[in-house]
Design a protein around this motif. Sequence first.
Motif, PDB file in Angstrom:
ATOM      1  N   LEU A   1       7.253   2.733   7.878  1.00 56.41           N
ATOM      2  CA  LEU A   1       7.790   1.876   6.917  1.00 56.41           C
ATOM      3  C   LEU A   1       5.424   2.193   7.239  1.00 56.41           C
ATOM      4  O   LEU A   1       4.905   1.141   7.116  1.00 56.41           O
ATOM      5  CB  LEU A   1       8.136   1.295   6.578  1.00 56.41           C
ATOM      6  CG  LEU A   1       9.430   1.515   5.736  1.00 56.41           C
ATOM      7  CD1 LEU A   1      10.016  -0.078   5.844  1.00 56.41           C
ATOM      8  CD2 LEU A   1       9.572   1.963   4.880  1.00 56.41           C
ATOM      9  N   CYS A   2       4.944   3.065   7.709  1.00 56.70           N
ATOM     10  CA  CYS A   2       3.764   3.215   8.180  1.00 56.70           C
ATOM     11  C   CYS A   2       2.926   4.043   6.771  1.00 56.70           C
ATOM     12  O   CYS A   2       3.658   4.890   6.475  1.00 56.70           O
ATOM     13  CB  CYS A   2       3.278   3.949   9.163  1.00 56.70           C
ATOM     14  SG  CYS A   2       1.419   3.492   9.070  1.00 56.70           S
ATOM     15  N   PHE A   3       1.983   3.528   6.047  1.00 58.55           N
ATOM     16  CA  PHE A   3       1.399   3.786   5.082  1.00 58.55           C
ATOM     17  C   PHE A   3      -0.437   3.874   5.041  1.00 58.55           C
ATOM     18  O   PHE A   3      -0.874   4.300   4.149  1.00 58.55           O
ATOM     19  CB  PHE A   3       1.994   3.348   3.471  1.00 58.55           C
ATOM     20  CG  PHE A   3       3.361   3.720   3.282  1.00 58.55           C
ATOM     21  CD1 PHE A   3       3.608   4.447   3.021  1.00 58.55           C
ATOM     22  CD2 PHE A   3       3.972   2.687   3.576  1.00 58.55           C
ATOM     23  CE1 PHE A   3       4.962   4.737   2.343  1.00 58.55           C
ATOM     24  CE2 PHE A   3       5.485   2.850   3.309  1.00 58.55           C
ATOM     25  CZ  PHE A   3       6.051   4.627   3.041  1.00 58.55           C
ATOM     26  N   SER A   4      -0.701   3.309   6.445  1.00 57.21           N
ATOM     27  CA  SER A   4      -2.599   3.487   6.817  1.00 57.21           C
ATOM     28  C   SER A   4      -2.826   3.570   7.850  1.00 57.21           C
ATOM     29  O   SER A   4      -1.290   3.177   8.188  1.00 57.21           O
ATOM     30  CB  SER A   4      -2.805   2.047   5.170  1.00 57.21           C
ATOM     31  OG  SER A   4      -2.551   1.029   6.814  1.00 57.21           O
ATOM     32  N   ALA A   5      -3.533   3.913   7.507  1.00 56.35           N
ATOM     33  CA  ALA A   5      -4.497   4.347   9.226  1.00 56.35           C
ATOM     34  C   ALA A   5      -4.299   2.830  10.244  1.00 56.35           C
ATOM     35  O   ALA A   5      -4.050   2.730  11.223  1.00 56.35           O
ATOM     36  CB  ALA A   5      -5.748   4.998   9.188  1.00 56.35           C
ATOM     37  N   ASN A   6      -4.929   1.844   9.539  1.00 56.64           N
ATOM     38  CA  ASN A   6      -4.944   0.669   9.995  1.00 56.64           C
ATOM     39  C   ASN A   6      -3.530   0.355  10.801  1.00 56.64           C
ATOM     40  O   ASN A   6      -3.896  -0.580  11.158  1.00 56.64           O
ATOM     41  CB  ASN A   6      -5.939  -0.693   8.645  1.00 56.64           C
ATOM     42  CG  ASN A   6      -6.589  -0.349   8.802  1.00 56.64           C
ATOM     43  OD1 ASN A   6      -7.478  -0.135   9.594  1.00 56.64           O
ATOM     44  ND2 ASN A   6      -7.385  -0.735   7.846  1.00 56.64           N
TER      45      ASN A   6
END
Length: 217
Positions: A108-113
Amino acid sequence: MKFFVDTAEVDAIAELNELGMVDGVTTNPSLIMKSGRDIKEVTKEICDLVDGPVSAETVALDAEGMIAEGRELAKIAENIAIKVPLTWAGLKACNVLTNEGRMVNVTLCFSANQALLAAKAGATFISPFIGRLDDLNLEGLDLIADIREIYDNYGFETNILAASIRSANHMSECAKIGADVATAPPGVIKKMADHVLTDKGLDAFMKDWASTGQTIL
Ligand code: E4P
């Protein structure tokens, strides 16, 4: 680029596995629900079939719960990758489980951070979701490229596991960007072989061959 199959349907995995197309498998609570099977039973069957990592997802929302569930899931087979969500609790669980020598897939990764945090927590895999970003009119593939750049800048060893793949085009684009792995539903992997010019060309060859009256065997 490694191919993981994104399903808990054992027959579909077996079919692709016979073609040598399966480097691993990913499941999630929704896929387990769709399979109608018991999580431990179906995951064991998949692990027996496939040599590579098989992701099984925890469902607790607190770190202690995720760690306990992760340890329990890891008992199923040697090739289990424990999947935890990209929350602070998930990152804490990732750190603990990684230090125990287990494979961890942060999902559930949605950003580079978020991907940067997962790498710092020692994740084996980070799963950025392309399709769900595309659904919001955002460029899911841009996220894969951003994470590739960041991980390469610092030599992070976390594998980029492109997820939520909806089309054959996503697969080739992920390969161009340099994703380490792409996980896709069986139907998408099968569609990668399709091309209208292949069908048209084969049809013409078969017609011409028939007119020669020859046989090979
Ligand atoms: C795999 O690890 C992910 O859970 C999966 O790819 C999500 O796909 P979806 O967005 O099509 O549900």
